[in-house]
Design a protein around this motif. Structure first.
Motif: not given
Ligand code: AMP
Ligand code: GLY
Length: 426
Positions: A102-104, A117-119, A140-142, A152-156, A174-179, A181-183, A203-205, A213-215
């Motif tokens: 649960s992300k919540a 973390t992102a608000r 938007y990050v949904v 389940g994540v859409v960033v658009t 629904i959260e703040e966009y984070l700019d 690189p990812e680790v 590499f998620k895309r 799309p995300n994978t």
């Molecule tokens: P998650 O399933 O939460 O890992 O999200 C999948 C992918 O969506 C992440 O690896 C990021 O590339 C992107 N993502 C998730 N949350 C954010 C965010 N707050 N800001 C920007 N990109 C995000």
């Protein structure tokens, strides 16, 4: 030590491969496994979501350690049932696995533990959704609140797409966009002591240049030459240890693998997500670099003895993995296609390059290895640096035949280019 691994992906193949190389492992079993895992472990049939069935299997095999690979059995409480049978298990309880389930819940734990973390807003109706989208603005990050295998994540930046996904989710974060690189940073924990592993990047895309799309993950590499050498210590102190401490304080201690998905933003490190298990495909590269035999590490976590574990030893070299995916992945994948070239890689590229199987099975009639899922293979290679590891991985990928398949051609390309070739030979 007799070990049973639960799962059937390339992550479990990587775990089984590492365990098969550990001299302390006297018997290695996997359920349900796949065609590649069958080469290093004895396979068994089991419903991985059925805790009683897994515990029965573990007892009948006299397993001294059960390693649960994927999130779904953990969230379903499989580790609890096995633990209740008195068998050491690497993997958190159902309650602690809610960190991923649960992300919540994860947001609540992070808020309590002071983890950056992102608000975010947790929304359940249209009015709340519109308010949250409006509050943050584009991009938007949904996120669907529940498990969605990375999809389940859409960033658009398109408000209509964001709204549509949010409305389809039920409970949605629904959260703040984070700019930045990812680790992916993994840590092994027994609920108290936290031992970080080496960082990796996923590499998620689906397509080159982070398009599409995300994978579940199309490739990974480790180490990260561009990352601050103090990153691991910082994340241990600000993210991993406080999270483990908070779950212990709630009397739902987390033992197993805590996966922190991080964004390195201009304002510092932020958690994007937690997972309650090894990441796939990052595990393929992290374990390729781990020199300490794996079974003892996992057993120490499972039995609360991580405080007495010697520091982990790592290869200075690099590892790269490239995922070969089926036709149409991440949409409904086409399966049943024969895979060729596996023998050539084993003959010509091993041990520095090797193929870890994900969605594969052996066709009973023909005896051929055929595709059986979206992500089919994780072609993995090591080298003295990323340039060499990449070359080897892609040379092996080129030997593989799978009709209609696709893979990214830019895994670790930027990092390898920036770091330049090393001086060591491998
Ligand atoms: P998650 O399933 O939460 O890992 O999200 C999948 C992918 O969506 C992440 O690896 C990021 O590339 C992107 N993502 C998730 N949350 C954010 C965010 N707050 N800001 C920007 N990109 C995000
Ligand atoms: N590689 C992303 C994940 O395992 O969730």
């Amino acid at each position: 030590m007799k070990v049973l691994v639960i799962g059937s992906g390339a992550r479990e193949h990587a775990l089984c491969r590492a365990l098969s190389l550990d001299p302390d492992v006297t018997a290695l079993h996997c359920a349900p496994g796949n065609a590649g895992i069958a080469e290093v472990a004895e396979l068994h049939t089991v419903d991985a979501l059925d805790g009683v069935a897994v515990a029965e299997l573990a007892a009948s095999l006299e397993a001294e350690l059960v390693v649960v690979g994927p999130e779904a059995p953990l969230v379903a409480g499989v580790a609890d049932v096995v633990r209740a049978r008195g068998i050491p298990v690497f993997g958190p309880s159902a309650e602690a696995a809610q960190l991923e389930g649960s992300k919540a819940f994860a947001k609540d734990v992070m808020a309590a533990a002071g983890v950056p973390t992102a608000r975010a807003y947790v929304c359940t109706d249209e009015a709340e959704i519109d308010e949250a989208l409006d509050a943050f603005g584009a991009p938007y990050v949904v996120k669907d609140d529940g498990l969605a295998a990375g999809k389940g994540v859409v960033v658009t930046s398109d408000i209509a797409t964001a709204r549509e996904h949010a409305l389809a989710c039920g409970r949605v974060v629904i959260e703040e966009y984070l700019d930045g690189p990812e680790v992916s940073l993994f840590a092994v924990t027994d609920g108290e002591t936290v031992v970080p592993l080496q960082p990796a990047q996923d590499f998620k895309r689906a397509y080159d240049g982070d398009e599409g799309p995300n994978t579940g993950g199309m490739g990974a590499y480790s180490p990260l030459p561009w990352a601050d050498p103090k990153l691991v210590d910082e994340v241990l102190a600000t993210v991993l240890q406080p999270t483990v401490d908070e779950l212990r304080r709630r009397e739902t201690p987390f033992s197993g693998l805590l996966y922190a998905g991080l964004a390195i933003t201009s304002r510092g490190v932020r958690v994007i997500e937690f997972n309650a298990r090894f990441g796939d495909p990052e595990t393929q590269v992290v374990l390729a670099r781990l020199k300490t035999p794996l079974a003892g590490v996992l057993l120490a976590a499972a039995t609360g003895r991580l405080d007495s574990l010697a520091p982990l030893r790592w290869s200075d070299g690099a590892a790269v993995t490239v995922v070969v995916a089926s036709h149409n992945y991440p949409g409904t994948p086409r399966t049943g296609d024969p895979i060729t070239g596996l023998g050539e890689v084993a003959e010509q590229d091993a041990p520095k390059a090797y193929v870890l199987h994900a969605g594969t099975k052996r066709d009973v009639a023909s005896g051929d290895v055929v595709s059986a899922g979206g992500r089919v293979l994780s072609v993995t290679a090591t080298g003295s640096d990323l340039v060499k590891a990449r070359e080897r991985a892609y040379r092996a990928v080129a030997r593989i035949g799978l009709d209609g398949s696709h893979h990214r051609s830019d895994i670790a390309a930027k990092a390898a280019e920036e770091a330049g070739p090393g001086t060591a030979s491998a």
